[in-house]
Design a protein around this motif. Structure first.
Motif, PDB file in Angstrom:
ATOM      1  N   SER A   1       7.431  -4.176 -24.350  1.00 32.47           N
ATOM      2  CA  SER A   1       8.283  -3.426 -23.959  1.00 32.47           C
ATOM      3  C   SER A   1       8.990  -3.642 -22.542  1.00 32.47           C
ATOM      4  O   SER A   1       8.394  -4.672 -21.884  1.00 32.47           O
ATOM      5  CB  SER A   1       7.771  -2.042 -23.802  1.00 32.47           C
ATOM      6  N   SER A   2      10.227  -3.152 -22.395  1.00 28.73           N
ATOM      7  CA  SER A   2      10.704  -3.544 -20.934  1.00 28.73           C
ATOM      8  C   SER A   2      11.595  -2.233 -20.380  1.00 28.73           C
ATOM      9  O   SER A   2      12.155  -1.481 -21.251  1.00 28.73           O
ATOM     10  CB  SER A   2      11.739  -4.640 -21.247  1.00 28.73           C
ATOM     11  N   SER A   3      11.478  -1.993 -19.167  1.00 29.10           N
ATOM     12  CA  SER A   3      12.317  -1.198 -18.620  1.00 29.10           C
ATOM     13  C   SER A   3      13.076  -1.463 -17.451  1.00 29.10           C
ATOM     14  O   SER A   3      12.245  -2.047 -16.567  1.00 29.10           O
ATOM     15  CB  SER A   3      11.420   0.354 -18.205  1.00 29.10           C
ATOM     16  N   ILE A   4      14.381  -1.541 -17.695  1.00 29.77           N
ATOM     17  CA  ILE A   4      15.052  -2.341 -16.671  1.00 29.77           C
ATOM     18  C   ILE A   4      16.155  -1.264 -15.947  1.00 29.77           C
ATOM     19  O   ILE A   4      16.887  -0.622 -16.756  1.00 29.77           O
ATOM     20  CB  ILE A   4      15.643  -3.426 -16.897  1.00 29.77           C
ATOM     21  N   HIS A   5      16.387  -1.142 -14.551  1.00 28.60           N
ATOM     22  CA  HIS A   5      17.242  -0.218 -13.855  1.00 28.60           C
ATOM     23  C   HIS A   5      18.058  -1.149 -12.678  1.00 28.60           C
ATOM     24  O   HIS A   5      17.021  -1.659 -12.260  1.00 28.60           O
ATOM     25  CB  HIS A   5      16.659   0.852 -13.561  1.00 28.60           C
TER      26      HIS A   5
ATOM     27  N   LEU B   1       7.416   3.812 -13.082  1.00 21.93           N
ATOM     28  CA  LEU B   1       8.406   2.880 -14.044  1.00 21.93           C
ATOM     29  C   LEU B   1       7.240   2.247 -14.722  1.00 21.93           C
ATOM     30  O   LEU B   1       7.467   1.670 -15.940  1.00 21.93           O
ATOM     31  CB  LEU B   1       8.815   1.948 -12.784  1.00 21.93           C
ATOM     32  N   LEU B   2       5.960   1.559 -14.329  1.00 25.00           N
ATOM     33  CA  LEU B   2       5.217   0.835 -14.854  1.00 25.00           C
ATOM     34  C   LEU B   2       4.580   1.657 -16.061  1.00 25.00           C
ATOM     35  O   LEU B   2       4.357   1.211 -17.255  1.00 25.00           O
ATOM     36  CB  LEU B   2       4.051   0.678 -13.953  1.00 25.00           C
ATOM     37  N   ALA B   3       3.909   2.883 -15.642  1.00 20.71           N
ATOM     38  CA  ALA B   3       3.558   3.856 -17.041  1.00 20.71           C
ATOM     39  C   ALA B   3       4.624   3.949 -17.992  1.00 20.71           C
ATOM     40  O   ALA B   3       4.370   3.944 -19.165  1.00 20.71           O
ATOM     41  CB  ALA B   3       3.423   5.217 -16.471  1.00 20.71           C
ATOM     42  N   GLU B   4       5.918   4.121 -17.555  1.00 22.48           N
ATOM     43  CA  GLU B   4       6.951   4.301 -18.840  1.00 22.48           C
ATOM     44  C   GLU B   4       6.981   3.084 -19.498  1.00 22.48           C
ATOM     45  O   GLU B   4       7.001   3.102 -20.955  1.00 22.48           O
ATOM     46  CB  GLU B   4       8.184   4.482 -17.975  1.00 22.48           C
TER      47      GLU B   4
ATOM     48  N   GLY C   1      12.335  -3.125 -12.555  1.00 19.52           N
ATOM     49  CA  GLY C   1      12.010  -2.885 -13.971  1.00 19.52           C
ATOM     50  C   GLY C   1      10.513  -3.749 -14.154  1.00 19.52           C
ATOM     51  O   GLY C   1       9.884  -4.532 -13.198  1.00 19.52           O
ATOM     52  N   PHE C   2      10.209  -3.404 -15.484  1.00 21.27           N
ATOM     53  CA  PHE C   2       8.898  -4.126 -15.704  1.00 21.27           C
ATOM     54  C   PHE C   2       8.903  -4.541 -17.305  1.00 21.27           C
ATOM     55  O   PHE C   2      10.127  -4.177 -17.999  1.00 21.27           O
ATOM     56  CB  PHE C   2       7.864  -3.192 -15.900  1.00 21.27           C
ATOM     57  N   HIS C   3       8.076  -5.605 -17.363  1.00 26.47           N
ATOM     58  CA  HIS C   3       8.060  -5.981 -18.827  1.00 26.47           C
ATOM     59  C   HIS C   3       6.619  -6.107 -19.121  1.00 26.47           C
ATOM     60  O   HIS C   3       5.941  -6.468 -18.244  1.00 26.47           O
ATOM     61  CB  HIS C   3       8.533  -7.635 -18.966  1.00 26.47           C
ATOM     62  N   VAL C   4       6.198  -5.644 -20.266  1.00 28.12           N
ATOM     63  CA  VAL C   4       4.659  -5.548 -20.650  1.00 28.12           C
ATOM     64  C   VAL C   4       4.628  -5.977 -22.032  1.00 28.12           C
ATOM     65  O   VAL C   4       5.171  -5.702 -22.934  1.00 28.12           O
ATOM     66  CB  VAL C   4       4.172  -4.038 -20.626  1.00 28.12           C
ATOM     67  N   PHE C   5       3.544  -6.741 -22.238  1.00 27.53           N
ATOM     68  CA  PHE C   5       3.434  -7.538 -23.569  1.00 27.53           C
ATOM     69  C   PHE C   5       1.927  -7.023 -23.969  1.00 27.53           C
ATOM     70  O   PHE C   5       0.811  -7.385 -22.989  1.00 27.53           O
ATOM     71  CB  PHE C   5       3.657  -9.048 -23.307  1.00 27.53           C
TER      72      PHE C   5
ATOM     73  N   PRO D   1      14.085  -8.596 -13.052  1.00 26.68           N
ATOM     74  CA  PRO D   1      13.137  -7.491 -12.429  1.00 26.68           C
ATOM     75  C   PRO D   1      12.271  -8.116 -11.435  1.00 26.68           C
ATOM     76  O   PRO D   1      11.442  -9.165 -11.448  1.00 26.68           O
ATOM     77  CB  PRO D   1      12.376  -7.065 -13.736  1.00 26.68           C
ATOM     78  N   ALA D   2      12.289  -7.487 -10.344  1.00 27.78           N
ATOM     79  CA  ALA D   2      11.521  -7.965  -9.339  1.00 27.78           C
ATOM     80  C   ALA D   2      11.448  -9.280  -8.751  1.00 27.78           C
ATOM     81  O   ALA D   2      10.213  -9.943  -8.562  1.00 27.78           O
ATOM     82  CB  ALA D   2       9.834  -7.379  -9.519  1.00 27.78           C
ATOM     83  N   PHE D   3      12.387  -9.929  -9.034  1.00 30.65           N
ATOM     84  CA  PHE D   3      12.552 -11.199  -8.456  1.00 30.65           C
ATOM     85  C   PHE D   3      11.980 -12.227  -9.523  1.00 30.65           C
ATOM     86  O   PHE D   3      11.639 -13.531  -9.096  1.00 30.65           O
ATOM     87  CB  PHE D   3      12.093 -11.711  -7.178  1.00 30.65           C
TER      88      PHE D   3
END
Length: 386
Positions: free
Chosen positions: A6-10, A20-23, A220-224, A332-334
């Motif tokens: 999943s990813s969440s990017i703003h 943001l991480l929890a989402e 933003g985060f990416h989670v795998f 996301p976050a550089f």
């Protein structure tokens, strides 16, 4: 195998970094049909200043498990910058293979807006946070006000032009074709059609790099989710078919030449003829050109000519950064490793709506990062039918 992502990017997320991480974690676990209590491995990376502007001095390993309320058997910090996401997935898969863990979360991201709004990057965060050492040679090497990494890659682009005659127009072509890829990507932030003229007329940030050649740092985060158990996941049972790392510790003045990256070594032995699409780290247009050359898509110094004669859009003969890459999705976050890894998984699962490469069964991902792009990781994802 990768069973969820999943990813969440703003552009700017108003909540906390942990919200943001929890989402993002929640969405990835839902796809994997796995509960948080089943996670026994956490792999993560963090850069100073991207957790609500705070720099963790030590024991960052405590923060993510503590916030998620879990007690994993393994916690590992992978600190390669851009390639970190690729290494996390590989190491998680290896630990699962030997039975050390069953299911791992791989986390990359944070909030970049705090530093962005204070006009610094993580490579120049010492200018803002103070008393931060970024290299062992800061007192000797970093004596000028720099705009690193932009100024660093500008030097590389300038050198590439001097040695090989690479033109600004050739670099701009990369931005133009990646924008074409972004037009159909619902995750992309930028979707206005772009021309070479548009790129060349955008303002110079650090000569010769222009605004439309440079990635935009976002929140933003990416989670795998990597697991031994596929359960109800609909994703293909993807495996790491090729993996290579290389790390160069020299500072720029010590390098034989700054137009080479450790991708020359991390990609050694990969079979490019079996690759259906390429996801190459794209913090800048010159970054993409260097990797085209260093992984062997073309000879060193021929990257400019390569993009002139080759359609690198998702419908072209050599599809590269098929979702538009970080230049259009944002960084996301550089760190862009999650962007290119997510796009590879989308392509391999026929989920890249409106930018899908036909019959994508094997994707090469190359990440470079760290100070002076000293780290490179090359990975090929497929079903293991080598």
């Amino acid at each position: 195998m990768i069973v969820g992502f999943s990813s969440s990017i703003h552009k700017k997320y108003e909540g906390s970094t942990f919200q943001l991480l929890a989402e993002t974690v929640s969405k990835a676990l839902d796809m994997a049909t796995i509960d948080l209590k089943d996670i026994d491995g956490i792999f993560y990376t963090v850069l100073p200043g991207v957790f609500d502007g705070k720099a963790s001095l030590h024991f960052s390993s405590f923060q993510i498990p503590s916030f998620l309320g879990i007690k994993p058997k393994v916690i590992e910090l992978v600190e390669y910058g851009g390639p970190s996401a690729l290494t996390m997935v590989y190491r998680a898969e290896k630990l699962i293979e030997v039975g050390e863990i069953n299911t791992a979360l791989c986390v990359v991201g944070g909030k970049a807006s705090f530093l962005r709004e204070n006009k610094v990057t993580v490579d120049a965060v010492d200018r803002f946070l103070g008393n931060v050492q970024l290299t062992p040679y800061d007192d000797l090497f970093r004596v000028y006000q720099d705009l690193n990494p932009v100024s660093d890659y500008a030097l590389v682009a300038k050198r590439h032009s001097k040695l090989f005659g690479t033109s600004d127009e050739q670099r701009a072509l990369i931005a133009v074709m990646q924008r074409k890829n972004a037009l159909g990507n619902e995750r992309a932030m930028y979707k206005t059609p772009l021309t070479v003229k548009d790129v060349l007329e955008s303002r110079v940030v650090s000569d010769p790099l222009r605004l439309l050649e440079i990635v935009y740092p976002v929140d933003g985060f990416h989670v795998f989710v990597v697991s031994k158990h596929q359960r109800k996941s609909d994703l293909r049972p993807l495996k790491v078919e090729f993996y290579g790392e290389s790390h160069w510790s020299e500072m720029p003045p010590e390098l034989p030449d700054i137009v080479y990256t450790p991708a020359v070594e991390s990609s050694n032995g990969v079979n490019l003829e079996r690759i259906d699409a390429f996801q190459l780290y794209d913090s800048f247009t010159i970054t993409v050109m260097l990797q085209m050359e260093d992984i062997g898509l073309t000879e060193k110094g021929k990257g400019g000519e390569f993009v002139e004669r080759t359609d690198i859009t998702y419908q072209g003969e050599v599809p590269i950064n098929t979702g538009g890459g970080s230049l259009n999705v944002g960084q996301p976050a550089f760190m862009s490793g999650g962007v290119i890894l997510e796009e590879a998984i989308l392509q391999l699962n026929d989920m890249a709506t409106n930018h899908q490469v036909k019959d994508a069964n094997r994707v090469l991902i190359n990440g470079i990062g760290g100070w002076n792009r000293g780290h490179s990781v090359t990975m090929v994802l497929g079903e293991g039918n080598v």
